[in-house]
Design a protein around this motif. Structure first.
Motif, PDB file in Angstrom:
ATOM      1  N   ASP A 251     143.194  23.018  67.460  1.00 24.67           N
ATOM      2  CA  ASP A 251     144.037  23.072  66.260  1.00 24.67           C
ATOM      3  C   ASP A 251     143.273  22.659  65.001  1.00 24.67           C
ATOM      4  O   ASP A 251     143.404  23.332  63.964  1.00 24.67           O
ATOM      5  CB  ASP A 251     145.275  22.181  66.449  1.00 24.67           C
ATOM      6  CG  ASP A 251     146.292  22.805  67.401  1.00 24.67           C
ATOM      7  OD1 ASP A 251     146.195  24.031  67.651  1.00 24.67           O
ATOM      8  OD2 ASP A 251     147.166  22.074  67.887  1.00 24.67           O
ATOM      9  N   PRO A 252     142.494  21.564  65.008  1.00 25.19           N
ATOM     10  CA  PRO A 252     141.731  21.226  63.802  1.00 25.19           C
ATOM     11  C   PRO A 252     140.760  22.344  63.384  1.00 25.19           C
ATOM     12  O   PRO A 252     140.618  22.628  62.189  1.00 25.19           O
ATOM     13  CB  PRO A 252     140.974  19.957  64.203  1.00 25.19           C
ATOM     14  CG  PRO A 252     141.819  19.343  65.263  1.00 25.19           C
ATOM     15  CD  PRO A 252     142.393  20.498  66.022  1.00 25.19           C
ATOM     16  N   GLU A 253     140.115  22.957  64.369  1.00 24.82           N
ATOM     17  CA  GLU A 253     139.191  24.049  64.035  1.00 24.82           C
ATOM     18  C   GLU A 253     139.931  25.252  63.455  1.00 24.82           C
ATOM     19  O   GLU A 253     139.463  25.885  62.511  1.00 24.82           O
ATOM     20  CB  GLU A 253     138.411  24.458  65.283  1.00 24.82           C
ATOM     21  CG  GLU A 253     137.400  23.426  65.735  1.00 24.82           C
ATOM     22  CD  GLU A 253     136.674  23.827  67.011  1.00 24.82           C
ATOM     23  OE1 GLU A 253     135.622  23.235  67.311  1.00 24.82           O
ATOM     24  OE2 GLU A 253     137.152  24.754  67.713  1.00 24.82           O
ATOM     25  N   LEU A 254     141.104  25.548  64.005  1.00 23.15           N
ATOM     26  CA  LEU A 254     141.897  26.655  63.490  1.00 23.15           C
ATOM     27  C   LEU A 254     142.395  26.356  62.080  1.00 23.15           C
ATOM     28  O   LEU A 254     142.435  27.248  61.210  1.00 23.15           O
ATOM     29  CB  LEU A 254     143.071  26.941  64.427  1.00 23.15           C
ATOM     30  CG  LEU A 254     142.694  27.530  65.791  1.00 23.15           C
ATOM     31  CD1 LEU A 254     143.906  27.543  66.720  1.00 23.15           C
ATOM     32  CD2 LEU A 254     142.131  28.947  65.635  1.00 23.15           C
ATOM     33  N   TYR A 256     140.867  24.399  59.916  1.00 20.23           N
ATOM     34  CA  TYR A 256     139.664  24.533  59.085  1.00 20.23           C
ATOM     35  C   TYR A 256     139.416  26.003  58.767  1.00 20.23           C
ATOM     36  O   TYR A 256     139.162  26.372  57.607  1.00 20.23           O
ATOM     37  CB  TYR A 256     138.478  23.927  59.826  1.00 20.23           C
ATOM     38  CG  TYR A 256     137.117  24.256  59.233  1.00 20.23           C
ATOM     39  CD1 TYR A 256     136.484  23.372  58.365  1.00 20.23           C
ATOM     40  CD2 TYR A 256     136.443  25.441  59.560  1.00 20.23           C
ATOM     41  CE1 TYR A 256     135.233  23.664  57.826  1.00 20.23           C
ATOM     42  CE2 TYR A 256     135.196  25.744  59.039  1.00 20.23           C
ATOM     43  CZ  TYR A 256     134.593  24.850  58.166  1.00 20.23           C
ATOM     44  OH  TYR A 256     133.357  25.156  57.641  1.00 20.23           O
ATOM     45  N   GLN A 257     139.484  26.847  59.783  1.00 22.84           N
ATOM     46  CA  GLN A 257     139.176  28.257  59.605  1.00 22.84           C
ATOM     47  C   GLN A 257     140.155  28.918  58.631  1.00 22.84           C
ATOM     48  O   GLN A 257     139.757  29.709  57.775  1.00 22.84           O
ATOM     49  CB  GLN A 257     139.216  28.969  60.961  1.00 22.84           C
ATOM     50  CG  GLN A 257     138.548  30.337  60.970  1.00 22.84           C
ATOM     51  CD  GLN A 257     137.045  30.233  61.151  1.00 22.84           C
ATOM     52  OE1 GLN A 257     136.437  29.211  60.824  1.00 22.84           O
ATOM     53  NE2 GLN A 257     136.438  31.289  61.662  1.00 22.84           N
ATOM     54  N   GLU A 258     141.433  28.598  58.771  1.00 22.77           N
ATOM     55  CA  GLU A 258     142.438  29.201  57.891  1.00 22.77           C
ATOM     56  C   GLU A 258     142.211  28.777  56.439  1.00 22.77           C
ATOM     57  O   GLU A 258     142.262  29.605  55.526  1.00 22.77           O
ATOM     58  CB  GLU A 258     143.838  28.800  58.342  1.00 22.77           C
ATOM     59  CG  GLU A 258     144.933  29.420  57.482  1.00 22.77           C
ATOM     60  CD  GLU A 258     146.322  29.024  57.941  1.00 22.77           C
ATOM     61  OE1 GLU A 258     147.303  29.453  57.308  1.00 22.77           O
ATOM     62  OE2 GLU A 258     146.429  28.268  58.942  1.00 22.77           O
ATOM     63  N   ALA A 259     141.969  27.489  56.228  1.00 27.30           N
ATOM     64  CA  ALA A 259     141.718  26.999  54.867  1.00 27.30           C
ATOM     65  C   ALA A 259     140.441  27.606  54.305  1.00 27.30           C
ATOM     66  O   ALA A 259     140.383  27.974  53.123  1.00 27.30           O
ATOM     67  CB  ALA A 259     141.626  25.471  54.880  1.00 27.30           C
ATOM     68  N   PHE A 260     139.442  27.722  55.160  1.00 32.14           N
ATOM     69  CA  PHE A 260     138.165  28.293  54.720  1.00 32.14           C
ATOM     70  C   PHE A 260     138.349  29.740  54.266  1.00 32.14           C
ATOM     71  O   PHE A 260     137.918  30.125  53.176  1.00 32.14           O
ATOM     72  CB  PHE A 260     137.150  28.228  55.864  1.00 32.14           C
ATOM     73  CG  PHE A 260     135.786  28.756  55.511  1.00 32.14           C
ATOM     74  CD1 PHE A 260     134.769  27.893  55.139  1.00 32.14           C
ATOM     75  CD2 PHE A 260     135.513  30.121  55.532  1.00 32.14           C
ATOM     76  CE1 PHE A 260     133.518  28.379  54.800  1.00 32.14           C
ATOM     77  CE2 PHE A 260     134.277  30.616  55.187  1.00 32.14           C
ATOM     78  CZ  PHE A 260     133.276  29.736  54.813  1.00 32.14           C
ATOM     79  N   LEU A 261     138.968  30.562  55.093  1.00 31.36           N
ATOM     80  CA  LEU A 261     139.097  31.986  54.790  1.00 31.36           C
ATOM     81  C   LEU A 261     139.988  32.224  53.578  1.00 31.36           C
ATOM     82  O   LEU A 261     139.715  33.117  52.762  1.00 31.36           O
ATOM     83  CB  LEU A 261     139.641  32.735  56.004  1.00 31.36           C
ATOM     84  CG  LEU A 261     138.730  32.734  57.237  1.00 31.36           C
ATOM     85  CD1 LEU A 261     139.416  33.426  58.411  1.00 31.36           C
ATOM     86  CD2 LEU A 261     137.390  33.410  56.940  1.00 31.36           C
ATOM     87  N   THR A 262     141.038  31.428  53.434  1.00 32.56           N
ATOM     88  CA  THR A 262     141.909  31.555  52.264  1.00 32.56           C
ATOM     89  C   THR A 262     141.146  31.244  50.983  1.00 32.56           C
ATOM     90  O   THR A 262     141.265  31.960  49.980  1.00 32.56           O
ATOM     91  CB  THR A 262     143.119  30.613  52.395  1.00 32.56           C
ATOM     92  OG1 THR A 262     143.843  30.935  53.574  1.00 32.56           O
ATOM     93  CG2 THR A 262     144.032  30.739  51.184  1.00 32.56           C
TER      94      THR A 262
END
Length: 356
Positions: A251-254, A256-262
């Motif tokens: 969940d933390p990695e997901l 991170y990924q969502e915030a990064f891509l946005t």
């Protein structure tokens, strides 16, 4: 025509008559000032800036554009600026630009070069990496409001600008999708302006190499400048550059990924707005790489100038490709191993602290 005239005049005709027959008729253009012709909307549609923006830009560049003498009806700096803006916004055909502004094609070519170099000479007034603490805080807050990613001061990426095939080192300019290009690096801010631009690399250059060889990279590595950048998978992790996770699972990695891509989508919007306002960047620039570099940087500077004047972006046409032409799985060709290890540690710290 020339062959016919030489045949007709070769016997018994005075040389001065032959020269007069071959001499082109001189055309004196009606150099009407478009500021006095168009209303505000028409001016914005044709020249991509508002009336006061044109006046302000002319004042900034006037020292570089003022003619040395008043012989032969020189073109006023304001008219030179408008001619260049018409070219930048309307496309790469000098003859069309000349017809629109009642200026010869040869004059348009000289003016585009002169105005481009004038803007490049004043580049620091248009493109600035944030350094002051208050400015860094403002930029970080703006980015965090977009996607929740902390500490970001810019999103870095490259975009391909088409050029004609150069006469020297032609193969170096073939981009990854074919065709001859310049690989242009930009660092976008949250408002879709740019804080950094590098435009002198041929299309075959790797994105990570362009960043690694820049003065900004050295300044960030040595601590002379601060901030966290976001880049795609083409870049290498460093303490000041984060990239997406290759295969997030927890969940933390997901998160991170969502915030990064946005947050990273900012640079795609920025490139899209840049090319839509200055349409010549969507076409093939038919100049030497050196002249293309000056035109490209001038367009980046003018893009920032328009944003600071709060001018609305030109709508992006639906049939145009998204600005992700460099976002392919091409990994760093020569990573800094020590910096990459430090970057990995910082990435894990960010995930654990902000996204758990």
């Amino acid at each position: 025509m020339a062959r016919y005239l030489r045949r007709e005049y070769r016997d018994g005709v005075a040389n001065h008559e032959f020269q007069r027959a071959m001499r082109r008729e001189r055309i004196v253009w009606d150099r009407t000032n478009p500021l006095d012709v168009f209303d505000d909307l028409q001016l914005y549609e044709r020249f991509r800036l508002d009336r006061q923006g044109v006046i302000t830009l002319t004042a900034m560049l006037e020292e570089h554009l003022r003619p040395a003498a008043n012989r032969n009806r020189p073109i006023h700096p304001a008219q030179q600026v408008l001619i260049a803006l018409r070219f930048f916004g309307g496309g790469p055909f000098q003859l069309t630009t000349g017809d629109t502004c009642n200026i010869s094609q040869a004059s348009v070519s000289r003016i585009i070069r002169r105005v481009s170099l004038a803007i490049v000479a004043e580049q620091d007034q248009f493109v600035q990496y944030p350094t002051e603490p208050a400015e860094l805080l403002r930029v970080r807050t703006a980015f965090q409001d977009i996607g929740g990613f902390p500490g970001v001061v810019g999103v870095v990426d490259g975009t391909q600008i088409k050029i004609k095939a150069p006469s020297r080192n032609e193969q170096e300019y073939v981009g990854r999708k074919g065709g001859h290009t310049m690989n242009v690096q930009g660092i976008a801010l949250a408002d879709c302006s740019f804080s950094h631009v590098v435009a002198n690399y041929p299309g075959a250059s790797h994105d990570s190499r362009i960043l690694r060889e820049s003065k900004l990279y050295a300044a960030l590595l040595e601590g002379r400048k601060q901030g966290l950048l976001l880049g795609d998978s083409a870049y290498s992790l460093t303490p000041f550059l984060m990239k997406p996770l290759p295969a997030p699972t927890t969940d933390p990695e997901l998160n991170y990924q969502e915030a990064f891509l946005t947050t990273r989508a900012t640079v795609e919007r920025a490139f899209g707005q840049l090319k839509q306002r200055w349409n010549c960047l969507h076409q093939e620039l038919r100049y030497t790489p050196e002249r293309c570099c000056a035109i490209i940087i001038a367009c980046f500077c003018l893009h920032n100038f328009a944003i600071r004047r709060h001018l609305p972006p030109f709508p992006i046409e639906e049939n145009r490709p998204r600005e992700d032409d460099n976002n392919v799985d091409v990994f760093d060709d020569a990573p800094d191993v020590a910096a990459a290890l430090e970057g990995r540690v910082r990435q894990q710290q960010i995930i654990a602290r902000y996204f758990s």
